[in-house]
Design an enzyme around this catalytic site. Sequence first.
Site, PDB file in Angstrom:
ATOM      1  N   ARG B  55      89.365   9.002  14.036  1.00 19.07           N
ATOM      2  CA  ARG B  55      90.788   8.757  14.272  1.00 19.07           C
ATOM      3  C   ARG B  55      91.390   9.943  15.006  1.00 19.07           C
ATOM      4  NH1 ARG B  55      93.579   6.679   8.969  1.00 19.07           N
ATOM      5  NH2 ARG B  55      92.570   8.509   8.090  1.00 19.07           N
ATOM      6  N   ASP B  57      93.923  12.363  17.029  1.00 20.33           N
ATOM      7  CA  ASP B  57      95.348  12.666  16.902  1.00 20.33           C
ATOM      8  C   ASP B  57      96.128  12.303  18.162  1.00 20.33           C
ATOM      9  OD1 ASP B  57      95.307  13.693  14.336  1.00 20.33           O
ATOM     10  OD2 ASP B  57      94.851  15.733  15.008  1.00 20.33           O
ATOM     11  N   ARG B 218      89.871  21.453  17.314  1.00 16.58           N
ATOM     12  CA  ARG B 218      90.930  22.190  18.013  1.00 16.58           C
ATOM     13  C   ARG B 218      91.170  23.570  17.388  1.00 16.58           C
ATOM     14  NH1 ARG B 218      95.400  17.796  17.646  1.00 16.58           N
ATOM     15  NH2 ARG B 218      96.721  19.484  18.420  1.00 16.58           N
TER      16      ARG B 218
END
Lengths: 267, 267
Positions: B55, B57, B218
């Site tokens: 999923r 972002d 990230r």
Amino acid sequence: MESTAPHTLALTVAYRGAAFSGFARQPDQLTVQGELEHALATVLHRPAETTCAGRTDAGVHARGQVVSFDVTASELDELDARDVNRERFASFRRSLNAITHEDISVRAVSQKEAGFSARFDATAREYRYFLAVDEVPPQFTRDFTWHVGHLDADAMRRASRCLIGEQDFKSFCRASSAVDKPTCRNLMEVEFEQTELCGENLLVVRVVGSSFLHSMVRTIVGTLVEVGRARRPEQWVAEALAACDRTAAGECAPAQGLVFWEVRYDG
Amino acid sequence: MESTAPHTLALTVAYRGAAFSGFARQPDQLTVQGELEHALATVLHRPAETTCAGRTDAGVHARGQVVSFDVTASELDELDARDVNRERFASFRRSLNAITHEDISVRAVSQKEAGFSARFDATAREYRYFLAVDEVPPQFTRDFTWHVGHLDADAMRRASRCLIGEQDFKSFCRASSAVDKPTCRNLMEVEFEQTELCGENLLVVRVVGSSFLHSMVRTIVGTLVEVGRARRPEQWVAEALAACDRTAAGECAPAQGLVFWEVRYDG
């Protein structure tokens, strides 16, 4: 007196074409030249006129457009004084990038021989046209490609051979630009490269010539794509060239697939 | 009865992340899952529920997201009947692409073993993070990069080695997501590749793991960039990992540089 002797600088400029009404300055239009000359005028505190290697049309991108302009000796001294102990022209470049539209990047600034012209001293210009050849529409490469789906690249390569050399390209020049003007040009290379970017298959058409007529690269590409799609036979390209008539060739390919790649100067 | 036995299909999906509030369906938000389920419901004439491999972002892109869903035997027969003598699922794929947002491309449709889950059957996930490393801002790669300027890639490579293996990545997980949940993960590869695209230099960070915590890729990239900029020493990454505390690691790198690249399934 020496302090006003002219010196010539050149910018190497990249831009995304979509936002601009082409390269060439036009009143009340957002143009690449208008943005660059405004930035130069702001930094130099006086109007600045530029010459470019190739006046790209609205929507056409550039990776290595070259733009030349003159500065006085005292202006050059002042620019150099900003970058003592650093890369020459680094802060000048940074100032220009801070002022111009975000879709323009001045990638390099260099000093040329006095009187250098980005346009008249260029010995060859390279354009690359990016064709997206998957059936599925591209995502990552969408802004810089023409999505055409499957093409027979070998047929396009064979059909393109007749274009090489010094010839009359009137069939591949926008009709309104060909009136009473010479339409002979020297086309040095047309090459095809298959590549892949983020899972998206591209056919890149590399076109090198001494100079180009208006819409010439895009009309060559649009004509070769007709062959790649098997809508026209390979020999149609030679027939279109021989006709010296714009209506004999194919459509002009869309601006968004074209990138003004590089300019070559002797020496 | 046989005609209602479930079969499982999988979509391979690419998308540009900027337009979406992430992958996961949310009421009154434009999401990738919402768009795909709407398209499936339109084609299948009934509500459809999907499961994805990861999923992503808001703002994160995908090249090879995988999405699975069930169809009945009669639905499968109907889809197959559309593509007799052609590539299987070609018109199904075309219908989905015609209905979904233009920033989504269904690149492939395939049949899996009944009960296949894009999420639970995945054995490895690969993300790539694109860093623009020239001083000058990128143009062609702008929508898919984080512009950071010069980085010491060798220092980043050395600093990243401590991250490989099965470890507690709590320091690299969004704090709100790590509460009372296991934060151990198996990180298989962190690799660096220097590449060039349309004259723009990129450092690509390839990260492969069995699965990832929220914001983990990230945050790893944001932490390594601190080392690449020489703001932190190389051993700071190992210290951040050992701390098991989100505040010990670097900032989360911007979503726009991240591409969910590929999902691996055994067999």
